[in-house]
Design an enzyme around this catalytic site. Structure first.
Site, PDB file in Angstrom:
ATOM      1  N   CYS A  92      31.322 -49.522  76.166  1.00  0.00           N
ATOM      2  CA  CYS A  92      31.013 -48.597  77.255  1.00  0.00           C
ATOM      3  C   CYS A  92      31.026 -49.238  78.638  1.00  0.00           C
ATOM      4  CB  CYS A  92      29.620 -48.021  77.060  1.00  0.00           C
ATOM      5  SG  CYS A  92      29.383 -47.261  75.499  1.00  0.00           S
ATOM      6  N   CYS A 143      19.941 -49.269  80.333  1.00  0.00           N
ATOM      7  CA  CYS A 143      19.824 -50.105  79.128  1.00  0.00           C
ATOM      8  C   CYS A 143      20.352 -51.519  79.429  1.00  0.00           C
ATOM      9  CB  CYS A 143      20.602 -49.495  77.960  1.00  0.00           C
ATOM     10  SG  CYS A 143      19.977 -47.871  77.470  1.00  0.00           S
ATOM     11  N   CYS A 185      24.105 -52.682  78.275  1.00  0.00           N
ATOM     12  CA  CYS A 185      25.216 -51.733  78.410  1.00  0.00           C
ATOM     13  C   CYS A 185      25.865 -51.830  79.783  1.00  0.00           C
ATOM     14  CB  CYS A 185      24.700 -50.320  78.167  1.00  0.00           C
ATOM     15  SG  CYS A 185      25.977 -49.071  78.327  1.00  0.00           S
ATOM     16  N   GLU A 195      35.814 -43.678  81.758  1.00  0.00           N
ATOM     17  CA  GLU A 195      36.544 -44.288  80.643  1.00  0.00           C
ATOM     18  C   GLU A 195      36.483 -43.428  79.395  1.00  0.00           C
ATOM     19  OE1 GLU A 195      35.431 -48.385  79.820  1.00  0.00           O
ATOM     20  OE2 GLU A 195      34.726 -48.535  81.891  1.00  0.00           O
ATOM     21  N   SER A 213      20.227 -43.276  69.808  1.00  0.00           N
ATOM     22  CA  SER A 213      20.252 -44.722  70.024  1.00  0.00           C
ATOM     23  C   SER A 213      18.847 -45.265  69.931  1.00  0.00           C
ATOM     24  CB  SER A 213      20.833 -45.027  71.406  1.00  0.00           C
ATOM     25  OG  SER A 213      22.155 -44.543  71.477  1.00  0.00           O
ATOM     26  N   LEU A 214      18.590 -45.991  68.861  1.00  0.00           N
ATOM     27  CA  LEU A 214      17.239 -46.485  68.617  1.00  0.00           C
ATOM     28  C   LEU A 214      17.110 -47.921  69.128  1.00  0.00           C
ATOM     29  CD1 LEU A 214      14.951 -44.964  67.357  1.00  0.00           C
ATOM     30  CD2 LEU A 214      15.611 -45.850  65.122  1.00  0.00           C
ATOM     31  N   HIS A 215      17.886 -48.812  68.550  1.00  0.00           N
ATOM     32  CA  HIS A 215      18.011 -50.217  68.970  1.00  0.00           C
ATOM     33  C   HIS A 215      16.765 -51.069  68.794  1.00  0.00           C
ATOM     34  CE1 HIS A 215      21.752 -48.732  70.227  1.00  0.00           C
ATOM     35  NE2 HIS A 215      21.483 -48.430  71.462  1.00  0.00           N
ATOM     36  N   ASN A 239      28.433 -55.574  71.500  1.00  0.00           N
ATOM     37  CA  ASN A 239      29.673 -55.953  72.151  1.00  0.00           C
ATOM     38  C   ASN A 239      29.292 -56.747  73.393  1.00  0.00           C
ATOM     39  OD1 ASN A 239      32.518 -55.586  72.195  1.00  0.00           O
ATOM     40  ND2 ASN A 239      32.180 -53.433  71.646  1.00  0.00           N
ATOM     41  N   GLY A 274      27.383 -42.515  80.193  1.00  0.00           N
ATOM     42  CA  GLY A 274      26.539 -41.400  80.597  1.00  0.00           C
ATOM     43  C   GLY A 274      25.605 -40.934  79.499  1.00  0.00           C
ATOM     44  N   GLU A 275      24.620 -40.152  79.900  1.00  0.00           N
ATOM     45  CA  GLU A 275      23.670 -39.591  78.947  1.00  0.00           C
ATOM     46  C   GLU A 275      23.975 -38.085  78.820  1.00  0.00           C
ATOM     47  OE1 GLU A 275      21.537 -40.346  76.623  1.00  0.00           O
ATOM     48  OE2 GLU A 275      21.260 -38.199  76.457  1.00  0.00           O
ATOM     49  N   CYS A 295      36.610 -40.963  72.064  1.00  0.00           N
ATOM     50  CA  CYS A 295      35.264 -41.144  72.601  1.00  0.00           C
ATOM     51  C   CYS A 295      35.313 -40.832  74.088  1.00  0.00           C
ATOM     52  CB  CYS A 295      34.810 -42.582  72.362  1.00  0.00           C
ATOM     53  SG  CYS A 295      33.242 -42.976  73.155  1.00  0.00           S
ATOM     54  N   CYS A 336      26.024 -44.303  84.753  1.00  0.00           N
ATOM     55  CA  CYS A 336      24.886 -43.893  83.925  1.00  0.00           C
ATOM     56  C   CYS A 336      23.616 -44.383  84.591  1.00  0.00           C
ATOM     57  CB  CYS A 336      25.013 -44.483  82.520  1.00  0.00           C
ATOM     58  SG  CYS A 336      23.687 -43.952  81.400  1.00  0.00           S
TER      59      CYS A 336
HETATM   60  N1  SAH Z   1      23.722 -42.428  76.590  1.00  0.00           N
HETATM   61  C1  SAH Z   1      24.057 -42.182  75.230  1.00  0.00           C
HETATM   62  C2  SAH Z   1      25.540 -42.258  74.910  1.00  0.00           C
HETATM   63  C3  SAH Z   1      26.331 -43.409  75.457  1.00  0.00           C
HETATM   64  S1  SAH Z   1      26.140 -45.017  74.807  1.00  0.00           S
HETATM   65  C4  SAH Z   1      23.280 -43.091  74.315  1.00  0.00           C
HETATM   66  O1  SAH Z   1      22.539 -43.930  74.810  1.00  0.00           O
HETATM   67  O2  SAH Z   1      23.338 -42.918  73.110  1.00  0.00           O
HETATM   68  C5  SAH Z   1      26.827 -45.001  73.188  1.00  0.00           C
HETATM   69  C6  SAH Z   1      26.217 -46.067  72.287  1.00  0.00           C
HETATM   70  O3  SAH Z   1      26.716 -47.380  72.594  1.00  0.00           O
HETATM   71  C7  SAH Z   1      24.719 -46.157  72.435  1.00  0.00           C
HETATM   72  O4  SAH Z   1      24.125 -46.318  71.171  1.00  0.00           O
HETATM   73  C8  SAH Z   1      24.567 -47.409  73.275  1.00  0.00           C
HETATM   74  O5  SAH Z   1      23.290 -47.934  73.190  1.00  0.00           O
HETATM   75  C9  SAH Z   1      25.648 -48.280  72.686  1.00  0.00           C
HETATM   76  N2  SAH Z   1      26.038 -49.431  73.496  1.00  0.00           N
HETATM   77  C10 SAH Z   1      26.079 -49.547  74.825  1.00  0.00           C
HETATM   78  N3  SAH Z   1      26.491 -50.783  75.197  1.00  0.00           N
HETATM   79  C11 SAH Z   1      26.714 -51.465  74.077  1.00  0.00           C
HETATM   80  C12 SAH Z   1      27.152 -52.786  73.777  1.00  0.00           C
HETATM   81  N4  SAH Z   1      27.431 -53.636  74.750  1.00  0.00           N
HETATM   82  N5  SAH Z   1      27.285 -53.140  72.491  1.00  0.00           N
HETATM   83  C13 SAH Z   1      26.992 -52.255  71.498  1.00  0.00           C
HETATM   84  N6  SAH Z   1      26.581 -51.000  71.697  1.00  0.00           N
HETATM   85  C14 SAH Z   1      26.429 -50.608  72.971  1.00  0.00           C
END
Ligand code: SAH
Length: 331
Positions: free
Chosen positions: A323, A107, A110, A83, A204-206, A280, A149-150, A96, A103
């Site tokens: 994603c 997480c 995701c 995508e 991506s900290l979260h 999301n 993907g990473e 994007c 992936c």
């Molecule tokens: N693997 C990489 C890049 C892809 S994800 C990474 O982890 O950064 C891109 C961003 O979208 C990341 O910050 C990821 O945590 C976030 N993301 C994934 N699913 C999401 C969701 N459902 N809502 C909000 N952000 C999300």
């Protein structure tokens, strides 16, 4: 370009042919060697015999009625699907792209990771996503490697992708217009720092504490927060590029005032931006985003303590914008 130069030399072709082929592929985005009319018929035939111009198959395009966001589902030669998203902002347009099919990072919030990792994409497959979209929209001013993907688990192809897309003989995109997002692969962040590229790195900290982060992101077990923050500090001192920290706000999980205070403590003294992403919703996940008000309160807590912070505009919410959602739905 160097690869084409070596090819030209080995076939007894003049060196400037390399530049011509490269420009056809990456600037004019030719879809076949036939189009390369400033090359002789014989050379075009030779090229077509040895190579194929990789073009992605557009399986589906979803267009948001709300904000002009477009989501693309592309088919790869081996049947995998990926995508990409096009996002028109007021004064620039972003694409994007995905760096892998699927992936493997796992997480919990995701959709990309449902079904696991299929494989890493080639540099050509990453470029292909930008080229397909660039052919349909006004202008691509920035590329974010934030799709599925990473990217740092595909570093070699990522670097090749960046070299080609920033080439003056190609799309000539500025490094400042490129953002790579990682879940925090510490040794690869250190490796990327050595490249000293003028790109943006988003991490991506979260979560601002180790335990919570491990719950949301299994990768945190391998690369704990203290090591990650050290690598980030090191990245800034090597590249001089300010980092972005992404923080997906998840209702009742990481969106309290305490979470905000802890985040400020963690980022104290680091030159950075914080990008808050209201989560999301993903059908397969029990996590949900906070309301608008809660997100704004969280932002205000950070701002009050001196952090540069913004809530990311939610785009494409009506078209499976997050994603991996589209791919997961159509599997
Ligand atoms: N693997 C990489 C890049 C892809 S994800 C990474 O982890 O950064 C891109 C961003 O979208 C990341 O910050 C990821 O945590 C976030 N993301 C994934 N699913 C999401 C969701 N459902 N809502 C909000 N952000 C999300």
């Amino acid at each position: 370009m160097e690869e084409w130069e070596r090819w030209a030399e080995s076939r007894g072709e003049q060196a400037f042919r390399a530049k011509q082929v490269f420009q056809w592929l990456h600037q004019k985005r030719a879809q076949s060697f036939e189009e390369m009319t400033n090359l002789s018929k014989a050379l075009r035939a030779k090229l077509a015999e040895e190579f194929e111009v990789g073009v992605l198959e557009t399986v589906l395009v979803q267009k948001s009625k709300r904000d002009g966001t477009r989501k693309y589902l592309f088919g790869l030669e081996d049947g995998n699907r990926i995508e990409s998203v096009y996002m028109p902002y007021r004064d620039w347009n972003a694409v994007c792209i995905s760096s892998q099919a699927g992936c493997g990072m796992g997480c919990g919030f995701c959709a990309s990771t449902i079904g696991g990792l299929k494989r890493s994409l080639t540099a050509g497959e990453m470029l292909g996503q930008v080229y397909e979209i660039a052919g349909e929209v006004p202008k691509v001013s920035s590329v974010v490697v934030m799709g599925s993907g990473e990217p740092l688990h595909n570093l070699e192809n990522l670097l090749k992708f960046i070299r080609i897309i920033t080439s003056p003989e190609g799309m000539n995109l500025s490094g400042r217009g490129i953002t790579v997002s990682t879940c925090g692969i510490v040794p690869k962040i250190r490796e990327l720092a050595e490249e000293k590229l003028p790109i943006n790195l988003a991490v991506s900290l979260h979560a601002a504490d180790q335990e919570k982060r491990e719950m949301l992101m299994p990768v945190a077990r391998e690369y704990p927060l203290d090591q990650l923050m050290d690598a980030c500090r090191d990245y800034f001192s090597k590249t001089g590029r300010r980092l972005t920290f992404e923080y997906a706000l998840i209702s009742g999980v990481n969106d309290s005032r305490d979470d905000a205070v802890r985040l400020c403590e963690l980022l104290h003294g680091i030159n950075c931006y914080v990008n808050l992403i209201p989560m999301n919703p993903v059908r397969e996940s029990r996590f949900r985003g906070p309301g608008r008000q809660k997100a704004e309160e969280f932002r205000d807590q950070l701002e009050k303590r001196g952090l540069s912070v913004a809530i990311r505009r939610e785009m494409g919410a009506d078209i499976d914008g997050a994603c991996g959602q589209l791919r997961a739905r159509l599997r």
